[in-house]
Design an enzyme around this catalytic site. Structure first.
Site, mmCIF file in Angstrom:
data_model
loop_
_atom_site.group_PDB
_atom_site.id
_atom_site.type_symbol
_atom_site.label_atom_id
_atom_site.label_comp_id
_atom_site.label_asym_id
_atom_site.label_seq_id
_atom_site.Cartn_x
_atom_site.Cartn_y
_atom_site.Cartn_z
ATOM 1 N N LYS A 44 0.841 -1.211 0.000
ATOM 2 C CA LYS A 44 0.000 0.000 0.000
ATOM 3 C C LYS A 44 0.868 1.249 0.000
ATOM 4 O O LYS A 44 0.509 2.267 -0.551
ATOM 5 C CB LYS A 44 -0.870 0.017 1.270
ATOM 6 C CG LYS A 44 -2.206 -0.661 1.091
ATOM 7 C CD LYS A 44 -3.190 -0.301 2.184
ATOM 8 C CE LYS A 44 -2.789 -0.730 3.572
ATOM 9 N NZ LYS A 44 -2.732 -2.179 3.801
ATOM 10 N N GLY A 46 4.646 1.265 -0.296
ATOM 11 C CA GLY A 46 5.926 1.288 -0.995
ATOM 12 C C GLY A 46 6.003 0.344 -2.170
ATOM 13 O O GLY A 46 5.228 -0.600 -2.287
ATOM 14 N N ASP A 155 1.168 -5.181 11.989
ATOM 15 C CA ASP A 155 0.719 -5.510 10.630
ATOM 16 C C ASP A 155 1.120 -6.942 10.285
ATOM 17 O O ASP A 155 1.572 -7.213 9.178
ATOM 18 C CB ASP A 155 1.310 -4.509 9.626
ATOM 19 C CG ASP A 155 0.548 -4.496 8.300
ATOM 20 O OD1 ASP A 155 -0.602 -4.995 8.265
ATOM 21 O OD2 ASP A 155 1.102 -4.012 7.297
HETATM 22 P P1 ATP Z 1 1.704 -3.069 3.059
HETATM 23 O O1 ATP Z 1 0.694 -2.789 1.995
HETATM 24 O O2 ATP Z 1 1.661 -4.506 3.520
HETATM 25 O O3 ATP Z 1 1.732 -2.116 4.206
HETATM 26 P P2 ATP Z 1 4.236 -1.851 2.266
HETATM 27 O O4 ATP Z 1 3.818 -0.826 1.265
HETATM 28 O O5 ATP Z 1 4.623 -1.366 3.637
HETATM 29 O O6 ATP Z 1 3.150 -3.014 2.355
HETATM 30 P P3 ATP Z 1 6.201 -3.966 2.201
HETATM 31 O O7 ATP Z 1 5.233 -4.934 2.818
HETATM 32 O O8 ATP Z 1 7.368 -3.602 3.047
HETATM 33 O O9 ATP Z 1 5.459 -2.657 1.658
HETATM 34 O O10 ATP Z 1 6.723 -4.568 0.824
HETATM 35 C C1 ATP Z 1 5.820 -4.919 -0.225
HETATM 36 C C2 ATP Z 1 6.205 -6.285 -0.779
HETATM 37 O O11 ATP Z 1 7.561 -6.239 -1.294
HETATM 38 C C3 ATP Z 1 6.243 -7.414 0.278
HETATM 39 O O12 ATP Z 1 4.990 -8.031 0.449
HETATM 40 C C4 ATP Z 1 7.285 -8.372 -0.295
HETATM 41 O O13 ATP Z 1 6.686 -9.265 -1.222
HETATM 42 C C5 ATP Z 1 8.254 -7.451 -1.042
HETATM 43 N N1 ATP Z 1 9.421 -7.134 -0.198
HETATM 44 C C6 ATP Z 1 9.486 -6.234 0.790
HETATM 45 N N2 ATP Z 1 10.700 -6.178 1.375
HETATM 46 C C7 ATP Z 1 11.446 -7.102 0.716
HETATM 47 C C8 ATP Z 1 12.825 -7.532 0.833
HETATM 48 N N3 ATP Z 1 13.616 -7.014 1.739
HETATM 49 N N4 ATP Z 1 13.278 -8.489 -0.012
HETATM 50 C C9 ATP Z 1 12.426 -9.009 -0.947
HETATM 51 N N5 ATP Z 1 11.132 -8.654 -1.116
HETATM 52 C C10 ATP Z 1 10.642 -7.712 -0.300
#
Ligand code: ATP
Length: 337
Positions: A44, A46, A155
């Site tokens: 959502k 990043g 989360d």
């Molecule tokens: P959410 O919508 O869950 O809040 P977000 O926008 O905070 O997500 P993340 O969950 O940190 O983003 O990352 C999104 C996706 O990217 C993860 O579900 C995962 O599949 C991938 N991802 C994140 N960090 C890594 C990493 N360090 N190595 C590989 N893939 C990653």
């Protein structure tokens, strides 16, 4: 055939870099120091890209977050702040951080094994109750450490549990974007999370605590073992209503083959009263995680349906988000997403 290794991982894998004390670099362009490569994930907040540090050749992941508002920047600053404290092998490690005003970027350890649920539904995998205990134990170990630092993750959901490699059985907890430092003597209420996994106190806007994460771990365990989501309704409102009454059962035939110890483990987590919920330390001492769990193969048919449905929801949300940003999509994009 790849079989989920049913043995607990022995020892720890050397991290790809030593623990670092990261300070956010302001006004430095990440592209000066890192080569950004293909997108590997999207949430959502990043978009995550594979990247390589130019000076060392180290392969890492770069999470780019658009931060047009002050509030968005504060959220990323908080995420970095929390991650600096969380140096543990079951938790994603922070490598670097950048603030370029409208965009912030968090550089992380690269995790290449994919999401846990995507892996366990693979046709080549044999999922057993024992292998589930291997995953659940590591999740509880990670959470015990997070809580020992007086931090709440807030989360916990399957997408935030990644496998270290495509064939091993080690996992890591990711995404500290909603995490908060927690002082049990102070009142803390939040109104966010994923309805399917949030605890009743979140929905009711009551005091939250360490038990709030443990509820989500109970939901993850229920889904992993059965492929069914205990509180899922047709809409988010319905799901949240189901959560507040905290009523669920093990009546589905998917639970016929599940042991009483596993059900007891879930029952001690999915307790409406946060005070009576098992802590991470207690969960690690629970007989299901301590004992010799069954090695009979579990059907993953329902879990497959669950994961595929999630993929579609995510694809549709991505398309809606891109449209909102003004992107023109070709018909094929929907299928490829
Ligand atoms: P959410 O919508 O869950 O809040 P977000 O926008 O905070 O997500 P993340 O969950 O940190 O983003 O990352 C999104 C996706 O990217 C993860 O579900 C995962 O599949 C991938 N991802 C994140 N960090 C890594 C990493 N360090 N190595 C590989 N893939 C990653």
């Amino acid at each position: 055939m790849i079989k989920v290794d049913e043995e607990d991982p022995i020892g720890e894998v050397e991290p790809s870099f030593p623990y670092r004390d990261v300070q956010i670099r302001r006004g430095v362009d990440i592209r000066d120091l890192y080569d950004l490569q293909e997108e590997i994930g999207r949430g959502k907040f990043g978009t995550v890209y594979r990247c390589r540090e130019k000076s060392t050749g180290l392969r890492l992941a770069a999470k780019m977050v658009s931060t047009p508002k002050r509030e968005d920047r504060r959220n990323v600053e908080r995420e970095v702040d929390v991650m600096r404290v969380l140096q543990h092998p079951r938790l994603i490690q922070l490598y670097d951080a950048f603030d370029n005003g409208k965009t912030m970027c968090v550089v992380l350890e690269l995790i290449e094994g994919g999401e846990l649920f995507e892996r366990v539904i693979d046709d080549d995998f044999i999922l057993t109750e024992k292998s589930c205990t291997v995953f659940m134990r590591q999740i509880c170990e990670g959470m015990e450490f997070i809580h020992s630092k007086h931090i709440l993750h807030l989360d916990m959901k399957p997408e935030n549990i990644l496998c270290l490699t495509k064939t091993g059985n080690r996992i890591k907890i990711i995404d500290f974007g909603l995490a908060r430092k927690f002082d049990p003597t102070k009142k803390l209420q939040v109104l966010f999370g994923t309805p399917e996994f949030v605890a009743p106190e979140v929905v009711n806007f009551d005091q939250i605590g360490f038990g709030t994460d443990m509820w989500s771990i109970g939901v993850i365990c229920y889904v992993l073992l059965s492929g069914l989501s205990p509180f899922m309704g047709d809409t988010d409102v319905e799901t949240m209503a189901n959560v507040t009454i905290a009523k669920y059962d093990f009546d589905d035939e998917a639970f016929n083959e599940i042991s009483d110890d596993a059900k007891d483990f879930i029952e001690k987590l999915l307790v409406k009263d946060i005070e009576r919920r098992m802590t991470a330390a207690q969960a690690l001492r629970h007989k299901w995680l301590q004992g010799v769990a069954a090695v009979t193969q579990l059907s993953t048919a329902k879990l497959k349906r669950y994961v595929i449905k999630k993929r579609w929801i995510k694809a549709v949300n991505t398309i809606i988000a891109l449209r909102r940003m003004g992107a023109k999509l070709e018909p094929d994009d929907a299928g490829a997403a």
